[in-house]
Design a protein around this motif. Structure first.
Motif, PDB file in Angstrom:
ATOM      1  N   GLY A 174       1.012  -1.208   0.068  1.00 27.03           N
ATOM      2  CA  GLY A 174      -0.085  -0.014  -0.152  1.00 27.03           C
ATOM      3  C   GLY A 174       0.915   1.431   0.039  1.00 27.03           C
ATOM      4  N   VAL A 215       7.910  -7.580   6.663  1.00 22.27           N
ATOM      5  CA  VAL A 215       6.775  -8.172   6.115  1.00 22.27           C
ATOM      6  C   VAL A 215       6.436  -7.764   4.889  1.00 22.27           C
ATOM      7  N   ASP A 216       6.209  -8.611   3.766  1.00 22.30           N
ATOM      8  CA  ASP A 216       5.718  -8.599   2.484  1.00 22.30           C
ATOM      9  C   ASP A 216       7.082  -7.928   1.837  1.00 22.30           C
TER      10      ASP A 216
HETATM   11  N1  NAX Z   1      -5.790  -8.135   1.843  1.00 26.10           N
HETATM   12  C1  NAX Z   1      -5.533  -8.959   2.494  1.00 26.10           C
HETATM   13  O1  NAX Z   1      -6.212  -9.375   3.236  1.00 26.10           O
HETATM   14  C2  NAX Z   1      -4.087  -9.110   3.076  1.00 26.10           C
HETATM   15  C3  NAX Z   1      -3.081  -8.212   3.201  1.00 26.10           C
HETATM   16  N2  NAX Z   1      -1.870  -8.453   3.586  1.00 26.10           N
HETATM   17  C4  NAX Z   1      -0.944  -7.480   4.105  1.00 26.10           C
HETATM   18  O2  NAX Z   1      -1.514  -5.956   3.913  1.00 26.10           O
HETATM   19  C5  NAX Z   1      -0.489  -5.401   3.059  1.00 26.10           C
HETATM   20  C6  NAX Z   1      -1.255  -4.397   2.120  1.00 26.10           C
HETATM   21  O3  NAX Z   1      -2.200  -3.636   3.180  1.00 26.10           O
HETATM   22  P1  NAX Z   1      -2.659  -2.224   2.868  1.00 26.10           P
HETATM   23  O4  NAX Z   1      -3.506  -2.131   1.584  1.00 26.10           O
HETATM   24  O5  NAX Z   1      -3.426  -1.727   4.096  1.00 26.10           O
HETATM   25  O6  NAX Z   1      -1.533  -1.153   2.667  1.00 26.10           O
HETATM   26  P2  NAX Z   1      -0.096  -0.903   3.707  1.00 26.10           P
HETATM   27  O7  NAX Z   1      -0.320  -1.461   5.037  1.00 26.10           O
HETATM   28  O8  NAX Z   1       1.077  -1.316   2.883  1.00 26.10           O
HETATM   29  O9  NAX Z   1      -0.110   0.791   4.098  1.00 26.10           O
HETATM   30  C7  NAX Z   1      -1.271   1.354   3.457  1.00 26.10           C
HETATM   31  C8  NAX Z   1      -1.574   2.559   4.657  1.00 26.10           C
HETATM   32  O10 NAX Z   1      -0.423   3.458   4.444  1.00 26.10           O
HETATM   33  C9  NAX Z   1      -0.662   4.836   4.092  1.00 26.10           C
HETATM   34  N3  NAX Z   1       0.555   5.195   3.216  1.00 26.10           N
HETATM   35  C10 NAX Z   1       0.990   4.611   2.233  1.00 26.10           C
HETATM   36  N4  NAX Z   1       2.304   5.412   1.853  1.00 26.10           N
HETATM   37  C11 NAX Z   1       2.563   6.073   2.947  1.00 26.10           C
HETATM   38  C12 NAX Z   1       3.511   6.810   3.151  1.00 26.10           C
HETATM   39  N5  NAX Z   1       4.582   7.264   2.347  1.00 26.10           N
HETATM   40  N6  NAX Z   1       3.630   7.714   4.494  1.00 26.10           N
HETATM   41  C13 NAX Z   1       2.364   7.351   5.111  1.00 26.10           C
HETATM   42  N7  NAX Z   1       1.323   6.567   5.074  1.00 26.10           N
HETATM   43  C14 NAX Z   1       1.611   6.125   4.011  1.00 26.10           C
HETATM   44  C15 NAX Z   1      -1.633   4.484   2.840  1.00 26.10           C
HETATM   45  O11 NAX Z   1      -2.602   5.884   2.948  1.00 26.10           O
HETATM   46  C16 NAX Z   1      -2.443   3.558   3.859  1.00 26.10           C
HETATM   47  O12 NAX Z   1      -3.318   3.932   5.047  1.00 26.10           O
HETATM   48  C17 NAX Z   1       0.279  -6.253   2.432  1.00 26.10           C
HETATM   49  O13 NAX Z   1       1.627  -5.757   2.288  1.00 26.10           O
HETATM   50  C18 NAX Z   1       0.426  -7.334   3.397  1.00 26.10           C
HETATM   51  O14 NAX Z   1       1.350  -7.246   4.475  1.00 26.10           O
HETATM   52  C19 NAX Z   1      -1.473  -9.768   4.173  1.00 26.10           C
HETATM   53  O15 NAX Z   1      -2.292  -9.810   5.630  1.00 26.10           O
HETATM   54  C20 NAX Z   1      -2.293 -10.911   3.352  1.00 26.10           C
HETATM   55  C21 NAX Z   1      -3.601 -10.608   3.234  1.00 26.10           C
END
Ligand code: NAX
Ligand code: ADP
Ligand code: K
Length: 500
Positions: free
Chosen positions: A126, A152-153
């Protein structure tokens, strides 16, 4: 062969699993956390004190779940929540609340040097902008710590699509990713930050792959089965003839390395077309090669050589003089066999603004970043912003196969891109690229298409580098050791492939 996914396609894939298969996202998160904990135990890292650093997205949610699993296993663990409460996803908030209810320690300004393990769960797929403020500070502190770092990831701060660092990035010792890797694990700066990747299955299958996705693949040792078949009845004429236009008055080594590599890749004949001065050096160092010298009637000579060969590679060490430009132009205009352009041939193309488009024979280019910048009239830093796009656009516009060489090399035919995972920093040594040209030409001569040969050659070349590093060490190995590595890798593969 493995499929790699862009971060957007990975998100769709997660969503398809949740919606199409009815797997609750908390189940995926739990399995992701279990996989990370398992890898942490397997790593042998000292679990004296573990700090899990969580962001507000689902990557942070994975982190909270990891902290809980470790806590329940009696591992001394603390959580540093660097995210913002109001930005938490529902899942992440839920995971955080569970940790609070279990009474796991939360800290806000930890003494980072006191931890033996740090789990980086700040950002995953994300990540959408450059990292600043408290996140930047946290990553800076992680990178100063002597702890073992598990990301992680993907290491937080690395863009999953390009491998570019968005301001700052975690330098991991181990990265655990789920279902499919991303290009950013292997290309650009992402390669060094990721260090070692473990791909774990958490219930996301190929059936969840988006129908229209960006097409990225990588190879592993199983792909050595793609090597051209070698029948018991083969003769030197049937194993392919390589014409290598290489070497110049002061540069003979490049021709030697390319020719050796072409032979060691299985080509039946290698003929070097070169300056007369190189003749005796070539005879001495590579007696198997046939050497033809460039004379004043070079057009007639070249016509005959092109009629003889199955593939022609032009460039290693040829220099930039006018005659070499004429030879290059002659090859482009008259060859009806696959053409590989490397090194100075690419510099000549760039300097004289030659077009590679419009020829009927297949053409491949093998630039390193400096050569690519010249070819595209761009800069190395612009090319590095998006290696895949650079290779794809060049391949598409010029109708060539583009092998963009870097620590993580990208091979593109304009629509599909291969990302190389093999190889190591020991290959950053003069002559490495000449060896690749030889392998590429050798495989093409044996009948592979230029695109298939390019992908396999790059993978094989990296494997040869890994074998050389094992024997000589990354610091000391030389390009010639790559040829020795190649011999070992191919002998092993032929054995497994039951080559007669
Ligand atoms: N969808 C699912 O059910 C699954 C997700 N998974 C995990 O979820 C992750 C993805 O989760 P998300 O889509 O929530 O994304 P992330 O957890 O990578 O982060 C997104 C969040 O960070 C904020 N953000 C992005 N860049 C930023 C920056 N430079 N400074 C400050 N804030 C920032 C975004 O606005 C958002 O709130 C995967 O990488 C994995 O680790 C795993 O649990 C596998 C299953
Ligand atoms: N750190 C690295 N990790 C993996 N491969 C590398 C690394 N550094 C260089 N290589 C590989 O070594 C080769 C170097 O090619 P090039 O720059 O053309 O060298 P030369 O012109 O000296 O022959 C490329 O195939 C590249 O992918
Ligand atoms: K991360």
């Amino acid at each position: 062969m493995r499929i790699l996914l862009s971060k957007e396609d990975m998100k769709t894939c997660d969503q398809n699993t949740i919606e199409g298969f009815g797997v609750p996202s908390c189940v995926l998160m739990e399995r992701a956390a279990l996989a990370c904990v398992d890898e942490l135990y397997r790593s042998g890292a000292a679990l004296d004190r573990v700090l899990v650093i969580c962001g507000s997205g689902n990557n942070g949610g994975d982190g909270f779940a990891i902290a809980r699993l470790l806590f329940l296993d009696q591992v001394p663990v603390s959580i540093w929540f660097v995210g913002k409460e109001q930005s938490c996803t529902d899942q992440t908030r839920h995971q955080k609340e569970i940790c609070e209810k279990y009474g796991i320690t939360f800290c806000s300004n930890p003494e980072i040097n006191e931890y033996t393990v740090i789990v980086d769960a700040l950002f995953g797929i994300g990540l959408s902008r450059d990292i600043e403020g408290s996140y930047r500070d946290a990553i800076g502190r992680i990178n100063e710590s002597p702890a073992f770092v598990l990301s992680v990831d993907i290491p937080s701060g690395i863009d999953g699509n390009t491998g570019v660092i968005r301001g700052i990035a975690v330098k991991a010792d181990l990265t655990v990713t789920f279902a499919f890797e991303q290009p950013g694990h292997y290309i650009g700066k992402g390669r060094a930050c990721t260090k070692e990747v473990r791909v774990r299955q958490i219930g996301i299958t190929k059936e969840s792959l988006p129908k229209c996705r960006k097409s990225y693949v990588c190879y592993d040792s199983m792909d050595l089965r793609r090597l051209p078949e070698r029948l018991a009845t083969e003769n030197k004429g049937s194993c392919g003839k390589v014409l290598l236009i290489a070497g110049s008055r002061d540069m003979c080594g490049a021709a030697i390395l390319s020719a050796r590599a072409a032979y060691r890749s299985g080509a039946g004949y290698v003929r070097i077309y070169t300056d007369e001065h190189n003749q005796s050096a070539l005879f001495q160092s590579i007696p198997e090669a046939v050497v033809s010298c460039i004379h004043s009637n070079w057009k007639r000579e070249l016509e005959n050589l092109l009629a003889w060969a199955d593939v022609v590679a032009v460039g290693p060490g040829i220099g930039m003089e006018a005659q070499k430009l004429d030879i290059l132009n002659y090859v482009l205009e008259h060859a009806d066999i696959p053409v590989i352009l490397d090194a100075d041939a690419l510099n000549l193309v760039a300097r004289h603004n030659l077009s590679l488009d419009g020829y009927s024979m297949p053409v491949a280019v093998t630039p390193h970043l400096g050569e690519m910048a010249r070819l595209c009239r761009s800069t190395i830093s612009d090319i590095s912003e998006d290696l895949i796009a650079s290779a794809e656009i060049f391949a598409k516009e010029q109708h060539v196969i583009c092998v963009l060489k870097d620590a993580g090399t990208v091979v593109s035919n304009g629509s599909e891109s291969y990302i190389n995972t093999s190889g190591n920093s020991g290959m950053a040594t003069a002559g490495s690229g000449d060896v690749l040209t030889g392998v590429f030409a050798g495989l093409t001569a044996q009948g592979m298409t230029l695109f298939e040969a390019a992908k396999l050659a790059v993978f094989l070349h990296g494997c040869a580098g890994d074998a050389a590093a094992q024997k000589y060490g990354k610091r000391s190995m030389t390009a010639n050791d790559l040829v020795e590595g190649l011999i070992r890798v191919l002998a092993d593969a032929d054995d497994k492939n039951k080559c007669k």
